[in-house]
Design a protein around this motif. Structure first.
Motif, short mmCIF file in Angstrom:
data_model
loop_
_atom_site.label_atom_id
_atom_site.label_comp_id
_atom_site.label_asym_id
_atom_site.label_seq_id
_atom_site.Cartn_x
_atom_site.Cartn_y
_atom_site.Cartn_z
N LEU A 162 0.82 -1.22 0.00
CA LEU A 162 0.00 0.00 0.00
C LEU A 162 0.85 1.27 0.00
O LEU A 162 0.34 2.36 -0.23
N LYS A 197 1.60 1.52 -4.42
CA LYS A 197 0.51 0.83 -5.10
C LYS A 197 0.84 0.67 -6.59
O LYS A 197 1.19 1.66 -7.24
N GLY A 236 -8.18 3.80 -4.49
CA GLY A 236 -6.84 3.32 -4.18
C GLY A 236 -6.80 2.49 -2.91
O GLY A 236 -5.77 2.39 -2.25
N LYS A 237 -7.96 1.90 -2.56
CA LYS A 237 -8.01 1.13 -1.31
C LYS A 237 -8.26 -0.35 -1.58
O LYS A 237 -8.86 -0.71 -2.60
N VAL A 238 -7.80 -1.19 -0.64
CA VAL A 238 -8.15 -2.61 -0.66
C VAL A 238 -9.31 -2.78 0.31
O VAL A 238 -9.45 -1.98 1.24
N PRO A 239 -10.13 -3.81 0.13
CA PRO A 239 -10.02 -4.87 -0.87
C PRO A 239 -10.71 -4.51 -2.19
O PRO A 239 -11.59 -3.67 -2.23
N GLU A 297 -15.09 -1.71 -2.11
CA GLU A 297 -15.80 -1.47 -0.85
C GLU A 297 -16.22 -2.82 -0.25
O GLU A 297 -17.03 -3.57 -0.83
N SER A 298 -15.69 -3.11 0.94
CA SER A 298 -15.91 -4.41 1.61
C SER A 298 -17.38 -4.81 1.66
O SER A 298 -17.73 -5.95 1.35
N1 LIG Z 1 -14.56 1.64 3.14
C1 LIG Z 1 -13.48 0.84 2.59
C2 LIG Z 1 -12.25 1.09 3.39
C3 LIG Z 1 -11.09 0.28 2.92
C4 LIG Z 1 -9.78 0.74 3.52
O1 LIG Z 1 -9.73 1.72 4.29
N2 LIG Z 1 -8.71 0.04 3.19
C5 LIG Z 1 -7.41 0.42 3.70
C6 LIG Z 1 -6.72 -0.80 4.27
S1 LIG Z 1 -7.65 -1.55 5.54
C7 LIG Z 1 -6.56 0.89 2.53
O2 LIG Z 1 -6.64 0.36 1.44
N3 LIG Z 1 -5.73 1.87 2.79
C8 LIG Z 1 -4.79 2.34 1.81
C9 LIG Z 1 -4.94 3.80 1.52
O3 LIG Z 1 -5.94 4.41 1.94
O4 LIG Z 1 -4.04 4.33 0.87
C10 LIG Z 1 -13.87 -0.66 2.63
O5 LIG Z 1 -14.53 -1.05 3.60
O6 LIG Z 1 -13.52 -1.41 1.72
#
Ligand SMILES: N[C@@H](CCC(=O)N[C@@H](CS)C(=O)NCC(=O)O)C(=O)O
Length: 213
Positions: free
Chosen positions: A18, A21, A32-35, A46-47
């Motif tokens: 992360l 990326k 830009g977030k996982v998953p 979005e989870s």
């Molecule tokens: N609301 C999103 C939140 C996902 C999230 O915050 N993922 C974090 C890791 S747990 C992430 O990818 N962070 C990397 C970043 O923001 O650069 C979901 O539930 O999928």
């Protein structure tokens, strides 16, 4: 990941850094977030959206059959960010004083969850709805898992006044569905990220970090 495991379906996991990326990831993850779950070349993000999709297309159903219960479960899943802040407010902190402030702030949110566990089921659990893992369990478990790991060192004791929450956490962390949902190197990767982000609790894991070098 927990929902996928509960569905006993084949899937492939690609972990990414992360901090760096890759371009292919940024192209499929709008924030830009996982998953991200790629289904037939279509990225889902979005989870909760991913979990809901999985529950619609793959048995066994992890949502309750009753529409009212289902709506209430979804509502409690919406509480996850608040709940996560209650826990991480103790360990995503830079100093002892901030840890203390997090400990003081946590009970207001934990009390709501304690009440929910008492109200939402007419049985002894051990999971949110009873004896079967639901999507609510899958949504909360990763946060319990991270908190339990740091709590060994931090000893905040914030769950001690919330026996239903504590018992729920214990039950979730006792199942392989949850414990097997992270990489084998989860502990050390988590420690490394706490140290990299200069959180106070990271300094309590010096021995573990040194052993991993
Ligand atoms: N609301 C999103 C939140 C996902 C999230 O915050 N993922 C974090 C890791 S747990 C992430 O990818 N962070 C990397 C970043 O923001 O650069 C979901 O539930 O999928």
């Amino acid at each position: 990941m927990i929902a996928l495991r509960a569905k006993d379906v084949d899937f492939e996991v690609t972990y990414i850094n992360l901090q760096e990326k890759p371009d292919w990831f940024l192209e499929i993850s709008p924030h830009g977030k996982v998953p991200v779950l790629v289904v037939d070349d279509v990225p889902l993000f979005e989870s909760n959206a991913i979990a809901e999709y999985l529950d619609e297309v793959i048995a066994p159903r992890l949502h309750p059959e009753d529409p009212i219960k289902r709506a209430r479960n979804r509502a409690w899943t919406d509480f996850v960010p608040d709940f996560a802040k209650a826990l991480s407010g103790t360990y995503y902190t830079k100093s002892k004083d901030e840890v203390a402030a997090g400990i003081e702030a946590a009970p207001a949110r934990l009390a709501k969850l304690e009440q929910a566990l008492s109200d939402e089921r007419e049985n002894d659990g051990p999971y949110f709805n009873g004896d079967k893992i639901s999507l609510v369990d899958a949504a909360y478990a990763p946060f319990f898992q991270r908190f339990a790991f740091v709590e060994h060192k931090l000893q905040t004791g914030i769950l001690k006044d919330f026996p239903l929450v504590q018992a729920w956490s214990d039950a979730l962390l006792a199942t392989d569905l949850v414990t097997g949902s992270v990489v084998d190197t989860f502990d050390i990767e988590f420690v490394k990220s706490l140290k990299r982000r200069e959180f106070y609790v990271g300094s309590m894991f010096e021995a573990e970090a040194a052993a991993a070098e």
